[in-house]
Design an enzyme around this catalytic site. Structure first.
Site, PDB file in Angstrom:
ATOM      1  CE  LYS A  69      -4.306  11.174  -4.005  1.00  0.00           C
ATOM      2  NZ  LYS A  69      -3.780   9.854  -3.579  1.00  0.00           N
ATOM      3  CB  SER A 144       0.181  10.514  -3.320  1.00  0.00           C
ATOM      4  OG  SER A 144      -0.934   9.633  -3.366  1.00  0.00           O
ATOM      5  CB  SER A 168      -1.311   7.415  -1.165  1.00  0.00           C
ATOM      6  OG  SER A 168      -0.073   7.538  -1.798  1.00  0.00           O
TER       7      SER A 168
HETATM    8  N1  GLN Z   1       4.451   6.391  -1.937  1.00  0.00           N
HETATM    9  C1  GLN Z   1       4.061   5.280  -2.733  1.00  0.00           C
HETATM   10  C2  GLN Z   1       4.409   5.552  -4.172  1.00  0.00           C
HETATM   11  O1  GLN Z   1       5.001   6.536  -4.418  1.00  0.00           O
HETATM   12  C3  GLN Z   1       2.602   4.998  -2.566  1.00  0.00           C
HETATM   13  C4  GLN Z   1       1.762   5.992  -3.256  1.00  0.00           C
HETATM   14  C5  GLN Z   1       0.312   5.681  -3.180  1.00  0.00           C
HETATM   15  O2  GLN Z   1      -0.143   4.938  -2.315  1.00  0.00           O
HETATM   16  N2  GLN Z   1      -0.435   6.243  -4.109  1.00  0.00           N
HETATM   17  O3  GLN Z   1       4.101   4.814  -5.046  1.00  0.00           O
END
Ligand code: GLN
Length: 491
Positions: A69, A144, A168
């Site tokens: 990532k 994400s 995410s």
């Molecule tokens: N979708 C969640 C957020 O927007 C979790 C994102 C994540 O786990 N990095 O914060």
């Protein structure tokens, strides 16, 4: 080569049947051809691909290529966290998680697209454009870590590293039909991970199967003197082998399964989840309902705590130290203001505003303090549930992959994607998502997936802190019983 999991590829290399450099070259070619920009027909899952095939490094991972990532710092290689404010930023050092895997013999194949600073559930918040879901290119891969999930599902990387703050890793894994594991908070070093919400961020594997997740985790865990919150994992991570679930007590939380509460679970997800529960019982597990009374408040607490931490973490992007800097500033304040105005996307700005508001004097206790107390209650709920069950099962996400653009104008509906994953993040406990089937009937009226089948659904298994071995074993047994076929997504 495409049909081999990472563990199988390593076994073939060790047996002299496969050459490590050949494997890397094979994936590099695929990554360049199918993983690049949308305009060139790619999935846009990669933001950088290795310009060459490295010498096969020594070590147990035998040179198997790894996608990472974007938010992991990789020395001399762009590490932009999906943000314009870090465009072309090349860090002078490498994140511990990546170093560990490289020292174990993994080769850096590519950096993967993500929501900006990991804020999002669809990878549409990336400054580098959205990633497409390989099961259906009109849909999002989740987020994400959507670039990592799409790359593995499409067969453009054997496995990938992601991060999970509120879901995410697990949610994109579910939407792309692969395995995603969020380890116990603290078990993997955060050193060199561009921070979102430090008390929640955790690195973990996105893989084709449960064995690969265990294998990667084995090389990730461990205390790191550079991260004071990292811990020595109390035991070795084993490769899973369980074929049965006899004696395993599974808990299904009323609050995170029956209706999905506000998140309104799709019927296709419910059907796959119920099927997974039946299979678990056929394997010998007992299933009982458990209560997590505060879980319905998890999302509200998370959207105070995570933005609060983010607003503090993101203060470092000021145009002075790295990345973008506004041209011809009038003075210092003008430089700060215009750099941050131009560098951050809308969702990041929304979170900074939410976070600074929640932390402001006079509101701190009403919002941040209260959210912290809810967080404690949620951790206590899990601790109480784990007195009567060994593991907890929920669907990973309330719905299948949604259409590109469908939720971008409605942040709350996007946030609801993480209804089932956020509670575990707040409690710091490990959770894995494995594919549990294809949803035949999505509530979504848009045309069905082009390969003729449905879209992947994930089941989430959570356990107490440091129960990864037990979690992986149960996931492995269930994975075998489910027999999910990820091949239709490969390009
Ligand atoms: N979708 C969640 C957020 O927007 C979790 C994102 C994540 O786990 N990095 O914060």
């Amino acid at each position: 080569m495409i049909e081999l999991s990472a563990a199988q590829a390593i076994a073939a290399i060790d047996a002299g049947e496969l050459d490590g450099s050949e494997l890397f070259a094979f994936y590099r070619e695929r990554a360049v051809e199918h993983g690049g920009e949308l305009e060139r027909g790619g999935l846009n899952c990669f933001t950088w691909t290795s310009p060459q095939v490295p010498d096969t490094p020594a070590g147990p991972l035998a040179g198997v290529p790894l996608a990472v990532k974007d938010l992991f710092c990789t020395q001399g290689v762009p590490s932009q966290s999906g943000s314009r404010i870090l465009q072309d930023y090349k860090p002078p050092y490498t994140a511990t998680a990546v170093t560990r895997l490289r020292e174990a013999g993994a080769g850096l194949l590519a950096k993967t697209n993500q929501d900006e600073f990991a804020m999002g559930s669809s990878t549409e918040n990336s400054a580098f454009g959205p990633t497409l879901n390989p099961w259906d290119r009109t849909r999002v891969p989740g987020g994400s870590s959507g670039g990592s999930a799409a790359a593995v599902a499409a067969g453009l990387a054997p496995w990938a590293l992601g991060t999970d703050t509120g879901g995410s890793i697990r949610q994109p894994a579910a939407m792309c039909g692969i395995v995603g594991l969020k380890p116990t908070y603290g078990s993997v070093s955060r050193f060199g991970m561009i921070a979102f919400a430090s008390s929640l961020d955790q690195a973990g594997p996105l893989t084709r199967d449960v064995t690969d997740a265990a294998l990667m985790l084995r090389h990730l865990v461990g205390r790191d003197p550079c991260d004071a919150t990292s811990l020595q994992f109390p035991h070795e991570i084993e490769l899973p082998s369980a074929e049965r679930l006899d004696g395993v007590r599974l808990g299904v939380p009323t609050e995170l399964s029956r209706s999905g509460g506000e998140a309104a679970m799709e019927p296709g997800v419910r059907a796959c989840f119920e099927h997974a529960l039946e299979l678990a019982q056929e394997l010998g597990a007992s299933v009982q309902e458990v209560q997590l009374p505060h879980a319905p408040h998890a999302l509200s607490a998370y959207y105070v705590l995570a933005p609060a931490e983010a607003s503090s973490n993101l203060a470092r992007f000021d145009g002075v130290r790295y990345g973008l800097r506004a041209d011809d500033p009038r003075d210092l304040l003008d430089m700060y203001t215009r750099t941050r105005h131009d560098g951050f996307g809308a969702e990041v700005k929304r979170r900074i505003m939410l976070g600074t508001y929640a932390l402001s004097s006079g509101y701190y206790d009403a919002y941040y303090g209260r959210a912290q107390r809810v967080r404690t209650k949620i951790a206590q709920d899990f601790a109480a549930a784990f007195e009567s069950v060994d593991l907890i099962l929920t669907p990973t996400a309330p719905g299948v992959a949604f259409a590109l653009g469908e939720k971008t104008s409605d942040p709350w509906s996007m946030y609801l994607s993480d209804y089932f994953t956020v509670p575990m993040s707040l409690a710091g406990i490990p959770a894995i998502s494995i594919p549990c089937g294809l949803s035949e009937e999505s509530d979504d009226p848009s045309p069905p997936a082009p390969h003729g089948g449905g879209l992947p659904v994930g089941v989430q298994i959570a356990g107490p802190a440091f129960s990864e071995n037990r979690l992986l074993d149960a996931a492995y047994a269930l994975e075998r019983a489910i027999g999910f076929d990820g091949a239709p997504a490969r390009v």
